[in-house]
Write an enzyme that holds these catalytic residues in place. Structure first.
Site, PDB file in Angstrom:
ATOM      1  N   ASP A  51       0.818  -1.210   0.000  1.00  0.00           N
ATOM      2  CA  ASP A  51       0.000   0.000   0.000  1.00  0.00           C
ATOM      3  C   ASP A  51       0.858   1.269   0.000  1.00  0.00           C
ATOM      4  O   ASP A  51       2.001   1.270   0.459  1.00  0.00           O
ATOM      5  CB  ASP A  51      -0.889   0.037   1.245  1.00  0.00           C
ATOM      6  CG  ASP A  51      -2.067  -0.911   1.161  1.00  0.00           C
ATOM      7  OD1 ASP A  51      -2.113  -1.729   0.227  1.00  0.00           O
ATOM      8  OD2 ASP A  51      -2.945  -0.838   2.042  1.00  0.00           O
ATOM      9  N   HIS A  88       3.814  -2.438   3.101  1.00  0.00           N
ATOM     10  CA  HIS A  88       3.925  -1.062   2.620  1.00  0.00           C
ATOM     11  C   HIS A  88       5.301  -0.854   1.996  1.00  0.00           C
ATOM     12  O   HIS A  88       6.315  -1.235   2.608  1.00  0.00           O
ATOM     13  CB  HIS A  88       3.722  -0.070   3.766  1.00  0.00           C
ATOM     14  CG  HIS A  88       2.343  -0.113   4.347  1.00  0.00           C
ATOM     15  ND1 HIS A  88       1.958  -1.108   5.216  1.00  0.00           N
ATOM     16  CD2 HIS A  88       1.263   0.691   4.153  1.00  0.00           C
ATOM     17  CE1 HIS A  88       0.682  -0.911   5.545  1.00  0.00           C
ATOM     18  NE2 HIS A  88       0.240   0.166   4.922  1.00  0.00           N
TER      19      HIS A  88
END
Length: 214
Positions: free
Chosen positions: A35, A181
């Site tokens: 993300d 991430h």
């Protein structure tokens, strides 16, 4: 810290056609997702590690970052990974009107399509927060939001060594969608250790299944 927090246990009871929390277990698949990118200086390093271990992933990108770093996004696509929609600039969707939520998604869709040529991309709400109205919107349009079932906790600021201990203590299962991430050193260090361990455990490291309309 728990890679399977309680709210994930609640979401798993929703139909996968509404909220994708796990993927197919065939082939002992583990689905890697990242993300908040692309982030110059980190996304490239993540791509290097994935290539070293023949792993594929889905990158849930922010539209403003796509605009700023299109070359990195093209590299993601060229190396066989999948693009996902993570809104334009990561607002909290529970605090903005429905019309703005859709605008955030549609604006980013256009940017992603201009790079990979696909008509539709999986959407993951920023920070995993969303109103019921948005979930119903996706369900009524025969699409599903993408969530996760296994949280790497790499956004917590914990050092990689601690994160690795947590993940080893509660390892993933076939079909898990792993939240990561591509914006910090700890993730890169974690991947360097855990990808070969997950491979040795028999997992296939994949992107999420393609959308039928993509």
């Amino acid at each position: 810290m728990n890679p399977r927090p309680n709210k994930l246990q609640l979401f798993k009871w929703l139909p996968n056609s509404w909220m994708m929390t796990t993927g197919p277990v065939s082939g002992n698949a583990l689905y890697l997702t990242f993300d908040d990118g692309p982030n110059v200086g980190y996304t490239e390093r993540v791509l290097d590690v994935l290539a070293a271990h023949s792993a594929k992933a889905t990158f849930f990108l922010l539209g403003e970052q796509v605009e700023a770093h299109p070359a990195v996004v093209r590299r993601i696509v060229d190396e066989g990974h999948q693009l996902g929609n993570h809104s334009y600039n990561h607002p909290r969707f529970t605090r903005i009107p429905h019309s703005q939520q859709l605008s955030q998604i549609e604006r980013t869709e256009r940017l992603l399509a201009a790079i990979d040529g696909k008509r539709e991309h999986r959407f993951r709400p920023p920070s995993g927060r969303f109103p019921l109205s948005l979930l119903l919107h996706f369900a009524m349009n025969r699409s599903s939001m993408a969530y996760w079932s296994y949280d790497s906790l790499d956004y917590t600021g914990m050092p990689a060594e601690k994160l690795i201990d947590v993940l080893r203590g509660d390892p993933p299962r076939a079909g898990d969608i792993v939240l990561l991430h591509d914006d910090n050193d700890a993730t890169v260090e974690l991947l360097n250790v855990m990808l070969p361990e997950w491979r040795k455990a028999g997992f296939e490291l994949r992107a999420l299944p393609e959308l039928a309309s993509a």
